[in-house]
Design an enzyme around this catalytic site. Structure first.
Site, PDB file in Angstrom:
ATOM      1  N   TYR A  67      11.298 -39.225  10.326  1.00  0.00           N
ATOM      2  CA  TYR A  67      11.151 -37.824  10.709  1.00  0.00           C
ATOM      3  C   TYR A  67      10.392 -37.700  12.031  1.00  0.00           C
ATOM      4  CZ  TYR A  67       9.077 -33.157  10.832  1.00  0.00           C
ATOM      5  OH  TYR A  67       8.638 -31.917  11.232  1.00  0.00           O
ATOM      6  N   GLY A 118      13.750 -20.295   8.522  1.00  0.00           N
ATOM      7  CA  GLY A 118      12.552 -21.097   8.310  1.00  0.00           C
ATOM      8  C   GLY A 118      11.288 -20.271   8.469  1.00  0.00           C
ATOM      9  N   ASP A 138      25.411 -24.125  14.260  1.00  0.00           N
ATOM     10  CA  ASP A 138      25.089 -25.542  14.086  1.00  0.00           C
ATOM     11  C   ASP A 138      24.540 -26.071  15.407  1.00  0.00           C
ATOM     12  OD1 ASP A 138      24.963 -28.253  13.659  1.00  0.00           O
ATOM     13  OD2 ASP A 138      27.079 -28.507  13.153  1.00  0.00           O
ATOM     14  N   VAL A 139      23.240 -26.411  15.437  1.00  0.00           N
ATOM     15  CA  VAL A 139      22.640 -26.857  16.698  1.00  0.00           C
ATOM     16  C   VAL A 139      23.237 -28.166  17.201  1.00  0.00           C
ATOM     17  CG1 VAL A 139      20.457 -25.656  16.325  1.00  0.00           C
ATOM     18  CG2 VAL A 139      20.717 -28.013  15.506  1.00  0.00           C
ATOM     19  N   TYR A 167      15.377 -30.675  10.611  1.00  0.00           N
ATOM     20  CA  TYR A 167      15.430 -31.390   9.331  1.00  0.00           C
ATOM     21  C   TYR A 167      13.984 -31.722   9.008  1.00  0.00           C
ATOM     22  CZ  TYR A 167      16.842 -34.937   5.883  1.00  0.00           C
ATOM     23  OH  TYR A 167      17.038 -35.662   4.729  1.00  0.00           O
ATOM     24  N   THR A 168      13.397 -31.098   7.982  1.00  0.00           N
ATOM     25  CA  THR A 168      11.964 -31.224   7.720  1.00  0.00           C
ATOM     26  C   THR A 168      11.633 -31.965   6.429  1.00  0.00           C
ATOM     27  OG1 THR A 168      11.981 -29.046   6.654  1.00  0.00           O
ATOM     28  CG2 THR A 168      11.437 -29.116   9.006  1.00  0.00           C
TER      29      THR A 168
END
Length: 444
Positions: A289, A182, A204-205, A225-226
């Protein structure tokens, strides 16, 4: 009880209170609350060991093990000896000796080669460590002959006799950066080149893979997740990455005494404030979000050592608003841009610099706002500044309302005002760059 520093940074001598009477004596060889308050690092020991030595002169070391330790004696006395093997330490190679009796303890940070010589028969050497012994751990050892011992060394093991006077340096504990691909993750590569960077494919967080976490000092979670609009329908994924992910990392950080840095957003606010938001203002997200990121903040805060870094309008290597406007300017396009969403852009390099500052300066744990400094603008004004920077007429940008721009489109509600106060992080010594300066450098 009081703590004394030595000539090697981080090597601390604790002068303990010993209570004696006709029966013998009593001391608190480990008292977390008192010792941390007096200046001992909160190193969270997980294992206690005892080495009993029959004869005076018995000499052991020097061993640099991958953990911090707190040493003292139960019976007898020792001469402790240490050599700094920490990579890039200003005292690398220097040695210190301290006599340790019942009224003394020594805190030995990771990376110092540790050894001792008994000064009396029947000496019991006691020590606490903050990682479990493992044959797979990395050990760096150096000869006991680096120390000028008070007695002729005896009972030296064959392994210790074979050690050399030179040893490779011990690297520091690592920093793990998630979301490495990112905008902020890429910027952190330039600021923290020695860190370990992992992306979605290998980390994978929401289900972190196993690691020897005691060999890390911090986790910087840039994974997120943006897709703001898509999150309205893809709620499960947004909540899994933005809320469950930080909860998993917070558990790891709490269990292993790590610092967790959680990247968050202005979208946790509803945009109705008539002044810049402070860290104490209550969150009130408008979108899925924003709600998932607010939940991620709450999860991250369960780690005793945490920094929650809220930012806004991120500009860096990757897809972002400024790059889109620059491309349109170069193509001579007349874009419609909303004028009723206001805030301040933040360049990813500034966020990376601020995160590195927090980890180094170690101010009080908690939430910090980190955005570009300068005036508050609308997206239309930011677009005009980009057009001007690319020698295009700023009047080509057509300001429109959010209602007009999103008419007939599936979209998530956005805060109308995202400006956040940076006074708190500035008080720690970090001064954010004016966003106009950053923009001029970015669009050239």
């Amino acid at each position: 009880m009081h703590i004394e520093k030595t000539d090697i940074e981080g090597l601390l001598v604790l002068h303990l209170d010993v209570h004696s009477d006709h029966r013998g004596w009593f001391k608190e060889s480990w008292q977390r609350e008192k010792m941390v308050a007096a200046g001992l690092p909160d190193f969270r020991p997980v294992q206690a060991n005892v080495a009993h030595n029959n004869e005076a002169g018995t000499t052991r070391g020097l061993h640099a093990e991958p953990w911090d330790k707190l040493i003292t004696v139960g019976t007898g006395r020792i001469q402790g000896g240490w050599c700094d093997l920490r990579e890039d330490s200003p005292t690398f190679g220097e040695t210190v000796t301290v006599e340790v009796g019942p009224d003394t303890a020594v805190f030995v940070p990771r990376g110092l080669a540790n050894g001792y010589q008994t000064l009396e028969n029947d000496t019991s050497y006691l020590y606490l460590v903050n990682d479990h012994w493992s044959p797979d751990s990395a050990y760096v050892n150096v000869s006991y002959k680096l120390i000028d011992w008070p007695l002729e060394p005896t009972n030296v093991s064959a392994k210790d006799e074979a050690l050399l006077l030179d040893a490779p340096p011990v690297p520091p504990r690592r920093v793990l950066v998630t979301g490495a691909d990112g905008q902020v993750g890429r910027a952190l590569r330039r600021v923290l080149p020695e860190a370990e960077f992992v992306g979605r494919a290998d980390f994978d967080v929401t289900a972190p893979p196993a690691r020897n976490w005691r060999q890390y000092s911090a986790i910087i979670n840039c994974a997120a997740y943006t897709a703001v609009d898509a999150a309205e329908s893809d709620r499960a994924t947004a909540w899994s990455v933005n809320a469950r992910g930080p909860a998993q990392l917070a558990r790891i950080a709490a269990a292993n005494n790590l610092t967790l840095v959680q990247l968050s957003t202005d979208y946790v606010f509803d945009g109705q404030s008539d002044r810049p938001y402070t860290e104490e203002d209550p969150v009130s997200p408008l979108s899925v979000y924003g709600a998932s990121k607010a939940a991620g903040e709450t999860a991250a805060a369960t780690a005793p050592r945490h920094y929650i870094v809220r930012t806004s309008w991120v500009v860096g290597e990757g897809k972002n608003f400024v790059d889109t406007m620059r491309e349109l300017a170069e193509r001579g396009v007349r874009p419609q841009v909303v004028h009723d969403q206001k805030g301040r852009p933040t360049f990813a390099d500034e966020i990376a610099r601020g995160i590195a500052h927090l980890l180094k300066a170690e101010p009080a744990y908690g939430i910090y706002h980190l955005t570009g400094a300068g005036d508050e603008v609308g997206f239309d004004e930011l677009a005009m500044a980009v057009y001007t920077g690319r020698q295009q007429d700023p009047d080509m940008v057509q300001p429109v309302s959010s209602g007009h721009y999103f008419a007939g489109k599936e979209h998530a509600p956005r805060p109308s005002r995202s400006t956040m106060s940076t006074a708190k992080i500035e008080a720690t010594g970090f001064v954010p760059q004016n966003w106009r300066v950053g923009l001029a450098l970015y669009v050239l």
